[in-house]
Structure formats: C-alpha cells, structure tokens
Design a protein around this motif. Structure first.
Motif, PDB file in Angstrom:
ATOM      1  N   ALA A  83       0.828  -1.213   0.000  1.00 60.36           N
ATOM      2  CA  ALA A  83       0.000   0.000   0.000  1.00 60.36           C
ATOM      3  C   ALA A  83       0.860   1.259   0.000  1.00 60.36           C
ATOM      4  O   ALA A  83       0.548   2.234  -0.697  1.00 60.36           O
ATOM      5  CB  ALA A  83      -0.952  -0.001   1.185  1.00 60.36           C
ATOM      6  N   VAL A  84       1.943   1.239   0.765  1.00 58.91           N
ATOM      7  CA  VAL A  84       2.828   2.403   0.844  1.00 58.91           C
ATOM      8  C   VAL A  84       3.489   2.666  -0.508  1.00 58.91           C
ATOM      9  O   VAL A  84       3.503   3.802  -0.998  1.00 58.91           O
ATOM     10  CB  VAL A  84       3.900   2.194   1.942  1.00 58.91           C
ATOM     11  N   VAL A  85       4.018   1.629  -1.106  1.00 58.09           N
ATOM     12  CA  VAL A  85       4.708   1.789  -2.391  1.00 58.09           C
ATOM     13  C   VAL A  85       3.703   2.178  -3.475  1.00 58.09           C
ATOM     14  O   VAL A  85       3.970   3.062  -4.300  1.00 58.09           O
ATOM     15  CB  VAL A  85       5.469   0.502  -2.772  1.00 58.09           C
ATOM     16  N   ARG A  86       2.552   1.561  -3.454  1.00 59.61           N
ATOM     17  CA  ARG A  86       1.531   1.865  -4.460  1.00 59.61           C
ATOM     18  C   ARG A  86       1.098   3.329  -4.349  1.00 59.61           C
ATOM     19  O   ARG A  86       1.011   4.034  -5.369  1.00 59.61           O
ATOM     20  CB  ARG A  86       0.340   0.916  -4.278  1.00 59.61           C
ATOM     21  N   ALA A  87       0.896   3.816  -3.135  1.00 61.06           N
ATOM     22  CA  ALA A  87       0.514   5.214  -2.935  1.00 61.06           C
ATOM     23  C   ALA A  87       1.642   6.156  -3.356  1.00 61.06           C
ATOM     24  O   ALA A  87       1.395   7.183  -4.009  1.00 61.06           O
ATOM     25  CB  ALA A  87       0.145   5.448  -1.481  1.00 61.06           C
ATOM     26  N   GLU A  88       2.868   5.791  -2.993  1.00 58.37           N
ATOM     27  CA  GLU A  88       4.019   6.619  -3.356  1.00 58.37           C
ATOM     28  C   GLU A  88       4.146   6.760  -4.868  1.00 58.37           C
ATOM     29  O   GLU A  88       4.477   7.830  -5.379  1.00 58.37           O
ATOM     30  CB  GLU A  88       5.287   5.980  -2.786  1.00 58.37           C
ATOM     31  N   ARG A  89       3.879   5.686  -5.571  1.00 55.39           N
ATOM     32  CA  ARG A  89       4.001   5.693  -7.035  1.00 55.39           C
ATOM     33  C   ARG A  89       2.705   6.158  -7.728  1.00 55.39           C
ATOM     34  O   ARG A  89       2.644   6.209  -8.942  1.00 55.39           O
ATOM     35  CB  ARG A  89       4.356   4.288  -7.538  1.00 55.39           C
ATOM     36  N   ILE A 141       4.533  -8.397  -8.992  1.00 55.97           N
ATOM     37  CA  ILE A 141       4.334  -7.092  -8.354  1.00 55.97           C
ATOM     38  C   ILE A 141       5.675  -6.383  -8.188  1.00 55.97           C
ATOM     39  O   ILE A 141       5.805  -5.192  -8.497  1.00 55.97           O
ATOM     40  CB  ILE A 141       3.604  -7.251  -7.009  1.00 55.97           C
ATOM     41  N   ALA A 142       6.663  -7.090  -7.708  1.00 54.92           N
ATOM     42  CA  ALA A 142       7.998  -6.502  -7.535  1.00 54.92           C
ATOM     43  C   ALA A 142       8.564  -6.022  -8.867  1.00 54.92           C
ATOM     44  O   ALA A 142       9.132  -4.930  -8.948  1.00 54.92           O
ATOM     45  CB  ALA A 142       8.945  -7.511  -6.882  1.00 54.92           C
ATOM     46  N   ALA A 143       8.394  -6.820  -9.911  1.00 58.35           N
ATOM     47  CA  ALA A 143       8.883  -6.428 -11.236  1.00 58.35           C
ATOM     48  C   ALA A 143       8.159  -5.175 -11.731  1.00 58.35           C
ATOM     49  O   ALA A 143       8.780  -4.285 -12.320  1.00 58.35           O
ATOM     50  CB  ALA A 143       8.707  -7.579 -12.227  1.00 58.35           C
ATOM     51  N   PHE A 144       6.866  -5.091 -11.476  1.00 59.61           N
ATOM     52  CA  PHE A 144       6.102  -3.914 -11.887  1.00 59.61           C
ATOM     53  C   PHE A 144       6.689  -2.651 -11.273  1.00 59.61           C
ATOM     54  O   PHE A 144       6.825  -1.624 -11.935  1.00 59.61           O
ATOM     55  CB  PHE A 144       4.628  -4.070 -11.492  1.00 59.61           C
ATOM     56  N   PHE A 145       7.018  -2.711  -9.995  1.00 55.90           N
ATOM     57  CA  PHE A 145       7.571  -1.547  -9.305  1.00 55.90           C
ATOM     58  C   PHE A 145       9.088  -1.425  -9.466  1.00 55.90           C
ATOM     59  O   PHE A 145       9.695  -0.483  -8.949  1.00 55.90           O
ATOM     60  CB  PHE A 145       7.209  -1.587  -7.818  1.00 55.90           C
TER      61      PHE A 145
END
Length: 83
Positions: free
Chosen positions: A10-16, A52-56
C-alpha cells in the motif's frame, strides 16, 4: 506453512500513485486481491509477488517479508532497531 507475509504494498503503491485497479491489470490479478494482500488477509503466491515486484522495479524483499518491516522513518533516518 500458514505464516503471515508482511508487506509494504500500500505504501509503495501510494508513493508511485498507482491504483489497485492499475496494479491488478498490470500483474494479471483482480483488484480485490491487491486489497486483500495490502490488508494482510491474503498471502500472494511467489509468482504474483515477483510480478508485483517487477512492476515496481524493486526487489521482492523490498515489498514482502516474513518478519515485520521496521518503520520507514527509522530506515530513512538511520535509527537503530531496538530489541
């Protein structure tokens, strides 16, 4: 096997600035699955965690862990973990 997987999704998704729907479409999952993962109600498969990791463009261990993550402020500002 039923160990809880901790995540920072959630944190990474919001940050991006990526919505659950956008992430789900990009990794071939349902948007509700992303929500379940973020809330700790569902552990992702290895395949999904890697997608998911590859996406980010992050290592999988930056997003998922068997141990609780230290608060980001501790990591950013270099505070030592207390035992």
């Amino acid at each position: 096997m039923g160990e809880h997987v901790h995540n920072r999704l959630a944190v990474v998704r919001a940050e991006r600035r990526v919505s659950r729907q956008q992430l789900a479409e990009a990794v071939g999952a349902h948007y509700q699955t992303i929500g379940y993962i973020e809330r700790g109600q569902y552990n992702p498969s290895l395949d999904l965690a890697l997608r998911i990791a590859a996406f980010f463009e992050l290592p999988v261990e930056a997003l998922f862990s068997l141990e609780p993550f230290r608060p980001l402020t501790d990591e950013v500002y270099g505070r030592k973990a207390t035992s």
